[in-house]
Design an enzyme around this catalytic site. Structure first.
Site, PDB file in Angstrom:
ATOM      1  N   SER A 168       0.941  -1.211  -0.113  1.00 16.51           N
ATOM      2  CA  SER A 168       0.051   0.060  -0.029  1.00 16.51           C
ATOM      3  C   SER A 168       0.921   1.174   0.123  1.00 16.51           C
ATOM      4  O   SER A 168       0.574   2.239  -0.644  1.00 16.51           O
ATOM      5  CB  SER A 168      -0.970   0.063   1.201  1.00 16.51           C
ATOM      6  OG  SER A 168      -1.833  -1.151   1.334  1.00 16.51           O
ATOM      7  N   SER A 199     -15.292   2.302  -1.960  1.00 18.25           N
ATOM      8  CA  SER A 199     -13.927   2.053  -2.045  1.00 18.25           C
ATOM      9  C   SER A 199     -12.988   3.537  -1.729  1.00 18.25           C
ATOM     10  O   SER A 199     -13.240   4.439  -2.028  1.00 18.25           O
ATOM     11  CB  SER A 199     -13.356   1.723  -3.378  1.00 18.25           C
ATOM     12  OG  SER A 199     -12.068   1.520  -3.473  1.00 18.25           O
ATOM     13  N   GLN A 214     -10.037   3.732  -2.066  1.00 14.83           N
ATOM     14  CA  GLN A 214      -9.375   4.049  -3.247  1.00 14.83           C
ATOM     15  C   GLN A 214      -9.563   5.204  -4.328  1.00 14.83           C
ATOM     16  O   GLN A 214      -8.884   5.571  -4.645  1.00 14.83           O
ATOM     17  CB  GLN A 214      -8.927   2.511  -4.072  1.00 14.83           C
ATOM     18  CG  GLN A 214      -8.335   1.463  -3.307  1.00 14.83           C
ATOM     19  CD  GLN A 214      -8.325   0.153  -4.101  1.00 14.83           C
ATOM     20  OE1 GLN A 214      -9.036   0.162  -4.989  1.00 14.83           O
ATOM     21  NE2 GLN A 214      -7.521  -0.741  -3.521  1.00 14.83           N
ATOM     22  N   ASP A 251      -8.794  -6.230   4.716  1.00 12.75           N
ATOM     23  CA  ASP A 251      -7.934  -7.261   4.431  1.00 12.75           C
ATOM     24  C   ASP A 251      -7.587  -8.034   5.284  1.00 12.75           C
ATOM     25  O   ASP A 251      -6.934  -9.398   5.119  1.00 12.75           O
ATOM     26  CB  ASP A 251      -6.774  -6.385   3.770  1.00 12.75           C
ATOM     27  CG  ASP A 251      -6.921  -5.734   2.490  1.00 12.75           C
ATOM     28  OD1 ASP A 251      -7.766  -6.061   1.766  1.00 12.75           O
ATOM     29  OD2 ASP A 251      -5.864  -4.905   2.128  1.00 12.75           O
ATOM     30  N   ARG A 304     -14.812 -12.480  -1.254  1.00 17.50           N
ATOM     31  CA  ARG A 304     -14.088 -13.033   0.165  1.00 17.50           C
ATOM     32  C   ARG A 304     -14.924 -13.503   1.211  1.00 17.50           C
ATOM     33  O   ARG A 304     -14.562 -14.219   1.880  1.00 17.50           O
ATOM     34  CB  ARG A 304     -13.180 -11.812   0.623  1.00 17.50           C
ATOM     35  CG  ARG A 304     -11.761 -11.960  -0.171  1.00 17.50           C
ATOM     36  CD  ARG A 304     -10.604 -11.208   0.809  1.00 17.50           C
ATOM     37  NE  ARG A 304      -9.760 -10.786  -0.540  1.00 17.50           N
ATOM     38  CZ  ARG A 304      -8.898  -9.784  -0.567  1.00 17.50           C
ATOM     39  NH1 ARG A 304      -8.709  -8.993   0.463  1.00 17.50           N
ATOM     40  NH2 ARG A 304      -7.901 -10.093  -1.395  1.00 17.50           N
TER      41      ARG A 304
END
Length: 422
Positions: A21, A162, A164, A303, A334
Site C-alpha cells: 500500500s 472504496s 481507493q 484485508d 471474499r
C-alpha cells in the site's frame, strides 16, 4: 500450482516485507515530484510492478537495482500526443489511483485490466470524473480510454464503496491549477488507507486539509524527499502473527507501531482473542496460546478478515465479523471464499449480510480453492499449522500478487510445503 502444507509448528524470526500500500503511493508521488527520488523496497510483487509499469508508460523513468527504485519524474507539463497504454494487471489500486492522475495530467491513456478487475466497480469515481472534464469510454468495457483533462471543482463521493477513489483524487487534484474539494457522503470505510495516503503526500510536501467529511486540496508541487525506505507491511505480517498464535513462536521485525496502516490492528485484536503477543521498538513477538472468539468490526480492516477468520476457526467459541460487505468486490467474493475455505477444513461458518459467523473447533485439513485470491491462498496455508491433517491449496500461486516469497518464508519458519503435480 497446487501446494500441500503439512501440520507443523512455525518458529523463528522474519523481517516484514515492504508495504504494498505504501509503495503504490510512494511510486506515484515520486513520479510526479520535482526531482528524482530513490525508494528502497527490497521485495516486490505483481501489483507493485503493475504500478511501476504504468508510470513508465506515462513517462516516468523507473530503474530497479538490488531493491532500490530510482525514479525520474515524468514531465507534468506535457500532455502527450500518442495514447499511453497502461496495463494494471489485477491491481485495483493501480487502476483506481492512476485513472484520475492520468486525467489530471491530460494524458490520452488506455487502461487494461485482467482477472476479476474489469468487474470491480469504478462508480461513483467514474461519473465524477466525467462531470469534471474527463472523457472516459463506457464503464466496464476494457481497455478503458481517457481523454480530456480533469477540472478543479467539487467532487462528491460515497464513502462506502472504496477508499481507493479518495486516494486517487488526493494524488491527482494537487496537479490542477486551482483548489478542489472532496465531500464524503456517508461513512468513509477503510479510512486508515486514506490516512496512509495523507502521510505519503506529506512526505512529498503535499498537504491536503481533511476535516470531518470534507477534504480541501490546493494546487501544490510534489517535492522529492530524496531517499525513502518503504515501511513494513502490517497486512502481510498478520499471517505470521496468527500462525504464531495458533502453533508457533514467531518474531517479526521491520514493523512501525506508529504506522498509519490500519492493519496494525491485528495486534490488539489477537490480544483480545487471548494471544500471547508483545511488541517493542524492534519487533512483534507471538507464541502459541489458547484463543477465544470475539466480535470484530472489519469496517477499517477488510484485508485482515481472511486470516482473522483462521484465528477464529481455531478459537474456542463463536466469532462474529461485521462491516465487511465490500469484501464481495475483491479478487474473489471474499465472504463466500472464506466461508468455503473454513468449511473445507471442517469448521462451521456461515455468511451474514455484512460478514461471517464462525464457530471455532478442530481444523481437520482438506482441500481449499484459492479462488485466485492471494489472501485466501495464504490464509489456507497458515491454517495448516493448526490442522490435524494436510491442507492442499489449489491455485497457490495466487500469493504472488502481494507476497511472492510467502512459501519460502513459510519453509524458513519450519513449515512443510510441497508442490503437487495434480
Amino acid at each position: 500450482m497446487n501446494i500441500t502444507v503439512s501440520p507443523a509448528p512455525l518458529q523463528g524470526e522474519l523481517r516484514a516485507i515492504p508495504s504494498k500500500s505504501y509503495m503504490h503511493r510512494a511510486l506515484i508521488c515520486a513520479s510526479l515530484a520535482d526531482l528524482p527520488t530513490t525508494l528502497y523496497c527490497p521485495e516486490t510483487n505483481r501489483d507493485i510492478e503493475a504500478t511501476a509499469s504504468c508510470l513508465r508508460s506515462l513517462g516516468a523513468g523507473i530503474v530497479t537495482e538490488n531493491g532500490w527504485y530510482h525514479v525520474t519524474p515524468l514531465d507534468t507539463s506535457l500532455p502527450g500526443t500518442e495514447r499511453a497504454v497502461l496495463d494494471c494487471g489485477e491491481s485495483g489500486s493501480t487502476l483506481r489511483f492512476l485513472l484520475p492522475v492520468a486525467a489530471a495530467l491530460g494524458r490520452k491513456t488506455a487502461f487494461h485490466a485482467h482477472g476479476r478487475l474489469p468487474q470491480r466497480p469504478l462508480s461513483p469515481l467514474y461519473e465524477r470524473m466525467q462531470e469534471q472534464g474527463a472523457n472516459l469510454s463506457p464503464s466496464g468495457a476494457f481497455p478503458l480510454t481517457v481523454d480530456g483533462r480533469l477540472r478543479p471543482g467539487d467532487y462528491r463521493l460515497d464513502g462506502g464503496v472504496s477508499s481507493q477513489y479518495f486516494t486517487g483524487l488526493l494524488l491527482a487534484l494537487p496537479l490542477l491549477e486551482s483548489p478542489s474539494r472532496i465531500d464524503i457522503e456517508g461513512n468513509l470505510e477503510s479510512a486508515p488507507y486514506v490516512e496512509l495516503t495523507m502521510g505519503v503526500l506529506e512526505t512529498f510536501g503535499v498537504t491536503p486539509l481533511w476535516e470531518g467529511k470534507r477534504m480541501e486540496v490546493l494546487p501544490q508541487p510534489f517535492r522529492s524527499p530524496g531517499t525513502l525506505h518503504v515501511e513494513g507491511d502490517w497486512s502481510n505480517a498478520a499471517f505470521w502473527l496468527v500462525a504464531g498464535a495458533l502453533n508457533g513462536n514467531i518474531r517479526l521485525t521491520g514493523l512501525q507501531s506508529g504506522s498509519r496502516q490500519g492493519d496494525r490492528a491485528i495486534v490488539p485484536l489477537l490480544r483480545e482473542m487471548g494471544a500471547n503477543i508483545s511488541s517493542d521498538g524492534e519487533g512483534v513477538a507471538v507464541s502459541r496460546s489458547p484463543l477465544h472468539g470475539i466480535s470484530i468490526d472489519a469496517t477499517d480492516i477488510p484485508d485482515l478478515v481472511p486470516i482473522l477468520s483462521v484465528a477464529a476457526a481455531a478459537a474456542e467459541g463463536e466469532t462474529v465479523i461485521t462491516g465487511a460487505s465490500r469484501l464481495r468486490l475483491k479478487e474473489s467474493d471474499r465472504i463466500r471464499s472464506v466461508r468455503e475455505m473454513l468449511r473445507a477444513l471442517g469448521i462451521f461458518c456461515e455468511e451474514t449480510p455484512d460478514g461471517l459467523r464462525i464457530r471455532g473447533g478442530k481444523l481437520h485439513g482438506g482441500t481449499v480453492d484459492s479462488c485466485n485470491d492471494h489472501r485466501i491462498a495464504m490464509s489456507a496455508a497458515v491454517a495448516a499449522c493448526a490442522c490435524e491433517g494436510t491442507v492442499t491449496v489449489l491455485g497457490a500461486e495466487a500469493a504472488e500478487k502481494s507476497y511472492p516469497g510467502f512459501y519460502r518464508d513459510l519453509q524458513a519458519l519450519g513449515g512443510i510445503a510441497n508442490e503437487r503435480s495434480d
